[in-house]
Design an enzyme around this catalytic site. Sequence first.
Site, PDB file in Angstrom:
ATOM      1  N   SER A 205       0.922  -1.280  -0.124  1.00 24.00           N
ATOM      2  CA  SER A 205       0.053  -0.006  -0.038  1.00 24.00           C
ATOM      3  C   SER A 205       0.774   1.136  -0.069  1.00 24.00           C
ATOM      4  CB  SER A 205      -0.834  -0.199   0.971  1.00 24.00           C
ATOM      5  OG  SER A 205      -1.905   0.966   1.107  1.00 24.00           O
ATOM      6  N   HIS A 464      -7.575  -5.488  -0.840  1.00 21.91           N
ATOM      7  CA  HIS A 464      -6.379  -4.786  -0.184  1.00 21.91           C
ATOM      8  C   HIS A 464      -5.898  -5.676   0.860  1.00 21.91           C
ATOM      9  CE1 HIS A 464      -3.810  -1.386  -0.692  1.00 21.91           C
ATOM     10  NE2 HIS A 464      -3.859  -1.096   0.491  1.00 21.91           N
TER      11      HIS A 464
END
Length: 539
Positions: A205, A464
Amino acid sequence: MNVIEYLLVSLLIGSAATVATDPLLVELPNGILRGRDNEGYYSYESIPYAEPPLRELRFEPPQPYARRWDSIFNATTPPAFCMQWNQFAEDADKLIGIEDCLTVSVYKPKNSNRSSFPVVANIHGGIFMFGAPVEQRHEPIMARGNMIVVTIAYRLGPIGFLSTGDATLSGNFGLKDQRLALRWIKQNIARFGGEPENILVLGHSAGGASVHLQMLQEDFSQLAKVAVSLSGNALDPWVVQQGARRRAFEMGRNVGCGLLSDSVELKKCLQSKDASEIVRAVRQFLVVDYIPINPFGPVVEPVDAPDPFLTQYPSDIIKSGSFSQVPWLVSHTTEDGGYNAAALLVKQPDGRELIYHLNNRWYELAPHLLFYRNSAKTVDEMDDYSRDLRQQYLGNRKFSEENYLHIQRLFSDLFYINETLRTIDLQREHGGSPIYYYVYDNPSEKGIGQELSNRDDIYFGTVHRDDYALMFDKKTSEDRPDEKIISTKFLSMLEGFVYSDTGALTYDNCVFPNNIGQKQLHYILIRSNGCEALEIAPI
């Protein structure tokens, strides 16, 4: 030699012998530290790599830690959270952490068959606003016994990224922290049994974007052999920001500095404030819930900034060819945007989920949600883009739970997938080092979508963190049998990558195609039952 001199020499010799034979003791230029024996591995935690960034050192590039320890340094305390306004904190007051937090932590497996180990330097994520090394897990790598793990704490939010856009308060302090930590690792890891010539820098990320930003420094190849960016790269729209100067002076107003217009006065005032005041003021920049997700992040600095980190937009750096040539793996999951979109399923004070409010507030909230409020030149341009996005992904549909996956796809494309493809295309055109790419498609039972929305009745897909959780991230539930197998294959992939003399990369029986010199864009698709090499047309 008199008696006193003899005793001093004897003590020094004895001390050196003890350090050489006791694996818990490590001698650094600052003195000796003591770690902890954790049965299967040794840990050396909270080692300072920079001077505490307090008072006059707040909003300054980090200074290398130069103090000498009078006694043995206790390296058994887990690293602290850097001060932050944490999205996942349950209380209304989301402030956690301390300002004096710039440390690295080293985890070394017990393996009598090895005298030295390759190194994984892990840069944590958290949208540059929150997160911490203690949220990462190193136990699976320690159990394999083949690599040292080093985690890095760096400044976050306004403390790490506030910027007036000039040399006085240039910003990017968190990225400069990372760079100094990587230099510390290169210079000192051999003392822990690490191989400074075999360092893999990895992040997920914002950590993945950070790795890419570090790669765009020409000296990065002196600090790392290979790099991995999972679900984040420097071109993603949430990474490099515009409008930072306005937000910096707004921060000053919010914490009682008044209506200033001079950067020197603003910096002096903010340095006099308690850090908690500054970080708590983050809530003044949020429109609803934790939106926009990162009001403070990386910026383009002026060239006259002290120790500048980023003086051009990443795409311009790539086009110039002036970046480090190291083998690079970049990735995303099939529905990475589930992290961002899941927040729309949270109920608001009126009892309705935020997703329904978008029907009446789309033009207001979309620029905050999707990071173009500060990049659009006019309100009309902003509204036109909002209209086009809604038409492309929803057509005539309403914003609703039934249409949630269409909105999640919008976030996945805009935040992760589109710019991954563009980055690979740009970098293979202007660079020469290997570029590898994978897509992960294997949903977790309890992923970040369920965690943020507190919903189990919505299908999020592979979102994610679903892949990163199998390498480093702490999970709230046990891995499934297929995830345990995938975890082993991922860690084996990293081991092979850092040791490869040619920069070659393999996952299980799939050899990653190098995208340099290819007409088509190649990637590895990873699923629960295996992997396959695929290709798509260049963008």
